[in-house]
Design a protein around this motif. Structure first.
Motif, mmCIF file in Angstrom:
data_model
loop_
_atom_site.group_PDB
_atom_site.id
_atom_site.type_symbol
_atom_site.label_atom_id
_atom_site.label_comp_id
_atom_site.label_asym_id
_atom_site.label_seq_id
_atom_site.Cartn_x
_atom_site.Cartn_y
_atom_site.Cartn_z
ATOM 1 N N ARG A 49 0.860 -1.185 0.000
ATOM 2 C CA ARG A 49 0.000 0.000 0.000
ATOM 3 C C ARG A 49 0.891 1.226 0.000
ATOM 4 N NH1 ARG A 49 -4.932 2.117 0.434
ATOM 5 N NH2 ARG A 49 -5.213 4.023 1.607
ATOM 6 N N GLU A 51 0.731 5.579 -0.008
ATOM 7 C CA GLU A 51 -0.080 6.769 0.229
ATOM 8 C C GLU A 51 0.830 7.976 0.100
ATOM 9 O OE1 GLU A 51 -1.317 5.795 4.235
ATOM 10 O OE2 GLU A 51 -3.322 5.329 3.488
ATOM 11 N N ASP A 63 -4.309 14.012 -2.703
ATOM 12 C CA ASP A 63 -3.921 12.823 -1.957
ATOM 13 C C ASP A 63 -4.131 11.614 -2.866
ATOM 14 O OD1 ASP A 63 -3.300 14.151 0.432
ATOM 15 O OD2 ASP A 63 -5.392 14.113 1.071
ATOM 16 N N SER A 65 -3.506 7.057 -3.255
ATOM 17 C CA SER A 65 -3.111 5.768 -2.683
ATOM 18 C C SER A 65 -3.278 4.703 -3.748
ATOM 19 C CB SER A 65 -3.947 5.432 -1.448
ATOM 20 O OG SER A 65 -5.299 5.238 -1.801
#
Length: 151
Positions: A49, A51, A63, A65
């Motif tokens: 993951r 971010e 933002d 991810s």
């Protein structure tokens, strides 16, 4: 013979576990900084993951991810999209090139093609590069990963 902390093609997968700072450029389009984490899921899976913050060429900041699933292979790993059922993005078989372990693969995302390369460098960093060509997409994305320092 080993190359830095990677210790051979068979060991690269295990060395990915943990947190990494990432610095990505998407030529003429955007830049991203953030954190990537590889979390162990037994027996031979790493959940990935990332971010971070993306700065578009025009100055807008977003933002972002992304998630993938990495599975161990005998000389590298297979990367899957984080979907149900899992779908293969690419299989990376690593070979030694000088002081680095490198692998590459191609993925057809019709009608575009992703040519991807992974370079695990002797200083403990690694670089993932995607060259994307086709009628809908035309760019190069390069991401440098550096082991995140403990607080």
């Amino acid at each position: 013979m080993t190359t830095g902390p990677w210790r051979g093609t068979h060991a690269v997968f295990d060395q990915l576990e943990g947190a990494w700072d990432l610095d990505r450029t998407i030529e003429n389009q955007a830049a991203m900084t953030g954190i990537a984490r590889f979390e162990r899921q037994p027996p031979d899976v790493l959940a990935y993951r990332e971010e971070g913050r993306v700065r578009l060429a025009g100055g807008k900041v977003l933002d972002a991810s992304r998630e993938y699933r990495f599975e161990r292979a005998s000389r590298g790993f297979t990367v899957f999209f984080n979907e149900v059922p899992p779908r293969v993005f690419h299989h990376i078989e690593l070979e030694r090139h000088g002081d680095a372990f490198c692998g590459q693969a191609t993925h057809l995302c019709s009608p575009d093609v992703y040519d991807s390369s992974y370079r695990f460098l002797g200083d403990g960093t690694f670089v993932v590069r995607h060259t994307v060509r086709g009628p809908r997409k035309d760019y190069v994305s390069a991401t440098l990963f550096k082991r995140r320092k403990a607080p």
